[in-house]
Design a protein around this motif. Structure first.
Motif, PDB file in Angstrom:
ATOM      1  N   GLN B 125       0.833  -1.207   0.000  1.00  0.00           N
ATOM      2  CA  GLN B 125       0.000   0.000   0.000  1.00  0.00           C
ATOM      3  C   GLN B 125       0.866   1.255   0.000  1.00  0.00           C
ATOM      4  OE1 GLN B 125      -2.728  -0.335   3.312  1.00  0.00           O
ATOM      5  NE2 GLN B 125      -4.222  -1.397   2.036  1.00  0.00           N
ATOM      6  N   ALA B 126       1.922   1.249   0.820  1.00  0.00           N
ATOM      7  CA  ALA B 126       2.772   2.434   0.902  1.00  0.00           C
ATOM      8  C   ALA B 126       3.429   2.699  -0.444  1.00  0.00           C
ATOM      9  CB  ALA B 126       3.835   2.237   1.982  1.00  0.00           C
ATOM     10  N   SER B 127       3.887   1.638  -1.062  1.00  0.00           N
ATOM     11  CA  SER B 127       4.557   1.785  -2.336  1.00  0.00           C
ATOM     12  C   SER B 127       3.569   2.257  -3.412  1.00  0.00           C
ATOM     13  CB  SER B 127       5.186   0.441  -2.682  1.00  0.00           C
ATOM     14  OG  SER B 127       5.493   0.359  -4.008  1.00  0.00           O
ATOM     15  N   THR B 128       2.381   1.672  -3.397  1.00  0.00           N
ATOM     16  CA  THR B 128       1.344   2.089  -4.341  1.00  0.00           C
ATOM     17  C   THR B 128       0.958   3.545  -4.117  1.00  0.00           C
ATOM     18  OG1 THR B 128       0.502  -0.161  -4.222  1.00  0.00           O
ATOM     19  CG2 THR B 128      -0.910   1.447  -5.278  1.00  0.00           C
ATOM     20  N   ALA B 129       0.842   3.916  -2.839  1.00  0.00           N
ATOM     21  CA  ALA B 129       0.425   5.285  -2.512  1.00  0.00           C
ATOM     22  C   ALA B 129       1.456   6.309  -2.976  1.00  0.00           C
ATOM     23  CB  ALA B 129       0.185   5.420  -1.008  1.00  0.00           C
ATOM     24  N   LEU B 130       2.728   5.885  -3.074  1.00  0.00           N
ATOM     25  CA  LEU B 130       3.757   6.811  -3.555  1.00  0.00           C
ATOM     26  C   LEU B 130       3.702   6.971  -5.073  1.00  0.00           C
ATOM     27  CD1 LEU B 130       6.777   5.761  -1.350  1.00  0.00           C
ATOM     28  CD2 LEU B 130       5.839   8.053  -1.495  1.00  0.00           C
ATOM     29  N   GLY B 131       2.869   6.163  -5.717  1.00  0.00           N
ATOM     30  CA  GLY B 131       2.732   6.273  -7.168  1.00  0.00           C
ATOM     31  C   GLY B 131       3.527   5.247  -7.943  1.00  0.00           C
ATOM     32  N   LEU B 132       4.182   4.318  -7.247  1.00  0.00           N
ATOM     33  CA  LEU B 132       4.912   3.273  -7.966  1.00  0.00           C
ATOM     34  C   LEU B 132       3.902   2.334  -8.623  1.00  0.00           C
ATOM     35  CD1 LEU B 132       7.384   2.758  -5.075  1.00  0.00           C
ATOM     36  CD2 LEU B 132       8.183   3.189  -7.366  1.00  0.00           C
TER      37      LEU B 132
END
Lengths: 243, 228
Positions: B125-132
């Protein structure tokens, strides 16, 4: 900035986590979302950047519809910062690389620029001396400050906080809240799920109270703390403010 | 056979074993990683493909699989393709590498899947939330941690690959076990031949274990408790 219109969400066929939620966050506004466990507040905030899909209604972010299949979600998400309850730093990367990764891979910033930005933000949260360390070498409060810096490194138009202090030791809560208060005072648009009523009282413009998937109360801070209209919110407040 | 000592025989067998094992391990790691990732994606199709791959390759004895690739596959193909396959130089070597590689890939896939799912959900989720993107999330966030977590069991799988390569003797690949057997047939010294082969296997696996230990230490993350 953030528009949430009649949002409905189910987990599985029967369990409805969000029931017809409608609210908004204006540019520069700080909105605190509170409510008992399981009321759907974390789910709501995760719908804003489409970490969770919604089944009804719509959400727009700076004019872009989030739940539109044509929306470039990674691009949209990169414009909104998010801070999680359990920090979610990437454990195999040094602090400085945690801050550089998305700047370089998502925004395409040059290594030097990303480094400069990362160091500036680490200074801002008071952790410039820890740049070369790994997340596991920092305390919880420090990790959460890094997580905020990591989100800020993307130059977000708004910040989402999902219970940012719930996993912290009491003595570390204030160091994180201090950073958030500064951010709020600088005019950052913020949506914050938290139980920290002191924080809400200090910087929130509005408070949203949720219960069982519904937005029960959506009021200006003074009204919420002064004369909450719903019984449910009154009871909640009397319980968490009695100590 | 006039020239060369028995040691030369064994060493040339060892070289074949090393070559076939390393190639099989590369195949296992690459295809196993792809399949392991497929099994963790939200897409139904992806996890279904991953499921089929794993169940196909882990539910049949390795010996049967090698026979299938070596004897049955050429007959199933159109005649010209089958002939071409049978006439390939070094066919036992390539068949063994691919056969053992795919067999082991099922095991690598399941372990990688376990490694990825053992990571906190918030990491993705954190990685997705950063736009990755999903690919970037796996490449930069999930896989580096997942592989670190499964490094100890992967060591065992590498050793299993080396040991399983001995099955290739059944399709005519003369590797270490094969050379030990031919040495025994020339000399009638069963005990000595297989003792020598055993020692070489032990040495080879000891080298692998030691190298993997170094790798584990090299990629260890300061302050991060991996449960050791």
């Amino acid at each position: 900035m953030i528009e949430i219109n009649h949002v409905n969400k189910w987990y599985g066929p029967t369990f409805q986590v969000l029931k017809d939620c409608t609210t908004s966050v204006a540019k520069g506004e700080v909105v605190v979302v509170c409510g008992p466990s399981g009321s759907g507040k974390s789910t709501l905030i995760k719908c804003v950047n489409a970490l969770e899909p919604i089944q009804g209604g719509d959400i727009t972010l700076d004019g872009v519809k989030v739940n539109d299949p044509k929306t470039d979600l990674p691009k949209l998400r990169s414009r909104v910062g998010m801070v999680f309850q359990h920090f979610e730093l990437f454990p195999h990367l040094r602090i400085i690389d945690n801050l550089r990764l998305a700047q370089e891979k998502v925004l395409g910033r040059k290594h030097g620029d990303a480094t400069a930005k990362a160091i500036k933000l680490l200074e801002r949260v008071g952790l410039q001396d820890h740049a070369k360390k790994y997340p596991a070498e920092l305390s919880g409060g420090q990790q959460q400050r890094v997580a905020i810096a990591r989100a800020l490194a993307m130059d977000p138009i708004a910040m989402l906080f999902d219970e940012p202090t719930s996993a912290l030791d009491p003595e570390m809560i204030s160091e994180v809240l201090d950073v958030m208060v500064d951010l709020a005072r600088e005019g950052m648009t913020m949506m914050v799920v938290t139980h920290e009523m002191g924080f809400a009282n200090k910087v929130a413009d509005r408070v949203i109270f949720m219960d069982r998937g519904e937005i029960v109360e959506d009021a200006k801070k003074a009204d919420f703390f002064g004369t909450p209209r719903s019984d449910r919110a009154q009871k909640f407040l009397s319980k968490i403010l009695q100590h | 056979m006039g020239t060369g000592t028995y040691l030369d025989l064994l060493l040339s067998g060892l070289v074949v074993t090393v070559k076939v094992s390393v190639l099989a391990w590369i195949i296992a790691l690459v295809s196993g990683s792809v399949v392991g990732v497929l099994r963790t994606l939200p897409s139904r199709t992806a996890s279904w493909i991953g499921f089929c791959w794993v169940e196909f390759f882990r539910n049949m004895p390795l010996l049967v699989q090698l026979f299938l690739w070596f004897f049955v596959l050429p007959e199933l193909l159109p005649r010209s393709a089958g002939l071409w396959l049978k006439q390939l130089p070094n066919a036992p070597f390539w068949t063994a590498a691919i056969g053992v590689g795919f067999f082991m890939s099922a095991r690598v896939a399941v372990q990688l899947q376990a490694g990825i799912t053992s990571l906190p959900r918030g990491q993705k989720q954190a990685s997705t939330a950063l736009g990755l993107t999903t690919v970037q999330t796996y490449r930069y966030v999930l896989l580096p941690m997942a592989f670190r977590i499964i490094l100890p069991p992967l060591t065992s799988e590498f050793l299993n690959t080396i040991k399983n390569s001995a099955v290739a003797i059944t399709i005519g690949l003369v590797e270490l076990t094969g050379e030990a057997r031919s040495m025994q047939e020339f000399s009638f010294q069963v005990f000595e031949a297989f003792t020598a082969a055993t020692v070489l296997y032990l040495l080879l696996n000891f080298v692998v274990v030691t190298a993997m230990r170094f790798l584990e230490r090299y990629v260890a993350i300061p302050g991060y408790i991996t449960g050791k």
